[in-house]
Design an enzyme around this catalytic site. Structure first.
Site, PDB file in Angstrom:
ATOM      1  N   ASP A  29       9.132  -0.904  -0.165  1.00 17.39           N
ATOM      2  CA  ASP A  29       8.440  -1.034   0.963  1.00 17.39           C
ATOM      3  C   ASP A  29       7.772  -2.441   0.957  1.00 17.39           C
ATOM      4  OD1 ASP A  29       6.806  -0.026  -0.993  1.00 17.39           O
ATOM      5  OD2 ASP A  29       5.177   0.242   0.607  1.00 17.39           O
ATOM      6  N   ASP A  72       5.851  -3.252  -4.609  1.00 23.39           N
ATOM      7  CA  ASP A  72       6.211  -2.466  -5.711  1.00 23.39           C
ATOM      8  C   ASP A  72       7.450  -1.853  -5.744  1.00 23.39           C
ATOM      9  OD1 ASP A  72       5.872  -0.722  -3.524  1.00 23.39           O
ATOM     10  OD2 ASP A  72       4.193   0.465  -4.374  1.00 23.39           O
ATOM     11  N   TYR A  96       0.795   6.249   1.984  1.00 19.53           N
ATOM     12  CA  TYR A  96       1.219   6.296   3.322  1.00 19.53           C
ATOM     13  C   TYR A  96       0.803   7.737   3.974  1.00 19.53           C
ATOM     14  CZ  TYR A  96       3.694   2.066   2.728  1.00 19.53           C
ATOM     15  OH  TYR A  96       3.974   0.741   2.626  1.00 19.53           O
ATOM     16  N   GLU A 129       0.269  -9.210   0.000  1.00 20.15           N
ATOM     17  CA  GLU A 129       1.440  -8.357  -0.095  1.00 20.15           C
ATOM     18  C   GLU A 129       2.114  -8.329   1.189  1.00 20.15           C
ATOM     19  OE1 GLU A 129       0.643  -4.217  -1.483  1.00 20.15           O
ATOM     20  OE2 GLU A 129       2.698  -4.239  -2.206  1.00 20.15           O
TER      21      GLU A 129
END
Ligand SMILES: *[C@@H]1O[C@H](CO)[C@@H](O)[C@H](O)[C@H]1NC(C)=O
Length: 497
Positions: free
Chosen positions: A93, A96, A241, A476
């Site tokens: 995603d 990571d 999430y 990120e």
């Protein structure tokens, strides 16, 4: 330890009642898109091409020979083995190496919507096959993840252990724990979002690969039934999430895509009976009402009287965001950027730009306007706002820098991303997780592998930004920041000539 704030911290706060908006609203000073730098247009085609290349950096599994990033290799080929299933493939995603179902599905839904609505613009830019490949990389994975009846594999990789190692996916040895939902442990948000993704993708492939499209649609129908029969919020992807907004929005969103894909009255009735009149100022992996409202408004414009009321709801989304609207509620930075919350804030920028762009085109096509109290806005102001948001990301901002890696002036060099920031190592090399943070994460130098096309989390509420890998909220990238940008960039590229 990598800091990652991907979860929206209270999406419920973004649900706004228009009545109170009228009382609460303060008129913000809007900064029009002519403030920063001399360039008023960017090479949107180049940005489009790069925004899609980023998705190749996020691919898990066995990479095909036509992969464009030389520094990426095969990874996680044994995913699923711990549960005796094949779950190789799909997308990481963000920075990571975990595969999360909810954001992955939303990524594919958005990319599919862009590929449907802006098909001709994407084709004219020479990117249609790349976009189809990117969608298929997700849907091939979802077909594997839905192999059992009333069961959906929703995640691979233990996030806590994964986050203790700063290693590229090609060399990871962290546990690839498998997570699933089923009748006993339901997950309505993920099941419904995956259904939406498969339904939307089935439209993309309808005339490209008919059999594949039918497979996707059949799975989408079954998942929707599963999602609405076994209701419950799955918290297995928390705290990364966590759905704050509940699952009604995902069910409505899935029903909307299924109705568009099938024109079957089952889904139409579901929408008419179960949909929630939510007025919202956010569109994200957690909160999908605005997307569904704009799609249903399109059906209303096409002549379906039963969906007449959705135009007011779609309008209220625009009214809560557009700086010139008397109902505007959303924070905008002094430099003009939508600012909802710290951490991957640019996801709200690209998702809003996409919805504004689509709605702008619909208003133009059907000669309609958005009504905010006593003011009307036509297609023009909506597209201007979408363009201004994208231009900010590409370089027209107070810091006079690009927020897309490898694009434009002074772009980010230290994306918070394992694969990009760790040098290519032999496949069999064993990495020390402890040293990985010292050697690679903490190294104050540009990433050795350019994460081409990634839009990073972006500046703070004062337009301030620092290009430091340790700043997860600013540095990120995520797949769902980039995918809404694809359609808007194709639209902007088509206007450039
Ligand atoms: C519509 O969908 C329902 C539920 O999947 C199905 O039972 C029905 O046969 C479909 N109707 C048509 C006309 O295809």
């Amino acid at each position: 330890m990598s800091v990652r704030i991907s979860a929206s911290g209270g999406a419920a706060a973004a649900i706004i009642a228009v009545a109170s908006a009228a009382i609460l609203s303060t008129l913000l000073v809007s900064v029009e898109g002519n403030g920063y730098g001399s360039t008023s247009n960017f090479d949107y085609k180049e940005a489009l091409t790069k925004s899609i290349i980023f998705l190749e950096a996020q691919r898990s599994g066995k990479l095909p020979p036509n992969s464009r990033l030389s520094w990426r290799g095969d990874s996680a080929l044994d995913d699923g083995k711990l549960a005796h299933v094949d779950l190789a493939g799909g997308y990481y995603d963000a920075g990571d190496n975990v595969k999360y179902g909810l954001p992955m599905a939303f990524t594919i839904t958005m990319l599919s919507w862009g590929a449907i609505f802006y098909r001709s613009q994407i084709e004219a830019a020479g990117e249609l096959l790349h976009v189809h490949d990117a969608i298929r990389w997700g849907t091939d994975y979802f077909l594997k993840a839905t192999s059992g009846r009333n069961r959906l594999y929703v995640q691979v990789g233990d996030p806590l252990l994964d986050h203790q190692c700063w290693v590229r996916p090609e060399n990871m040895q962290t546990p690839r724990t498998v997570y699933k939902i089923d009748e006993n442990e339901p997950g309505t948000e993920i099941a419904a979002e995956t259904s939406a993704a498969l339904a939307a993708a089935s439209i993309v492939f309808r005339y490209v690969d008919h059999q594949y499209s039918r497979n996707l649609l059949n799975k989408a129908k079954r998942l929707f039934k599963f999602a609405k029969t076994y209701k419950g919020t799955y918290d297995g992807e928390c705290p990364f999430y966590c759905s704050f907004s509940g699952y009604h929005d995902e069910l409505q969103w899935a029903a909307t895509w299924l109705y568009i894909a099938t024109r079957n009255s089952t889904y139409r009735n579901y929408i008419l009976e179960e949909s929630v009149d939510a007025t919202v100022g956010e569109f994200s992996w957690d909160l999908k009402y605005a997307g569904s409202q704009i799609l249903l408004t399109q059906l209303h414009f096409e002549g379906d009287r039963d969906f007449d009321d959705y135009k007011k709801l779609a309008d209220s989304f625009v009214c809560s965001i557009l700086p010139e609207s008397p109902y505007n509620q959303i924070q905008i930075t002094p430099g003009g950027l939508i600012y909802l919350r710290d951490g991957a804030n640019t996801q709200y920028v690209t998702s809003t730009a996409f919805l504004f762009s689509v709605y702008s085109d619909l208003l133009a096509q059907y000669r309609q306007q958005v009504t905010c109290d006593n003011q009307n806005f036509g297609s023009g102001p909506l597209m201007a706002f979408a363009k201004q948001q994208m231009d900010y990301l590409l370089g027209k901002n107070p810091e006079q820098r690009s927020y897309m890696v490898g694009f434009g002036k002074n772009p980010p060099t230290q994306a918070h991303h394992r694969g990009s920031s760790v040098p290519v190592l032999p496949q069999e090399q064993v990495v020390s997780c402890a040293y990985s943070f010292i050697d690679w994460f903490a190294k104050d130098a540009p990433n050795p592998n350019e994460l081409t096309g990634a839009i990073v989390g972006g500046p703070d509420r004062n337009d301030y930004f620092e290009d430091h890998r340790s700043n997860g909220p600013m540095m990120e990238p995520t797949t769902y920041i980039n995918t809404p940008a694809v359609g808007v960039l194709a639209k902007l590229a088509s206007q450039a000539h």
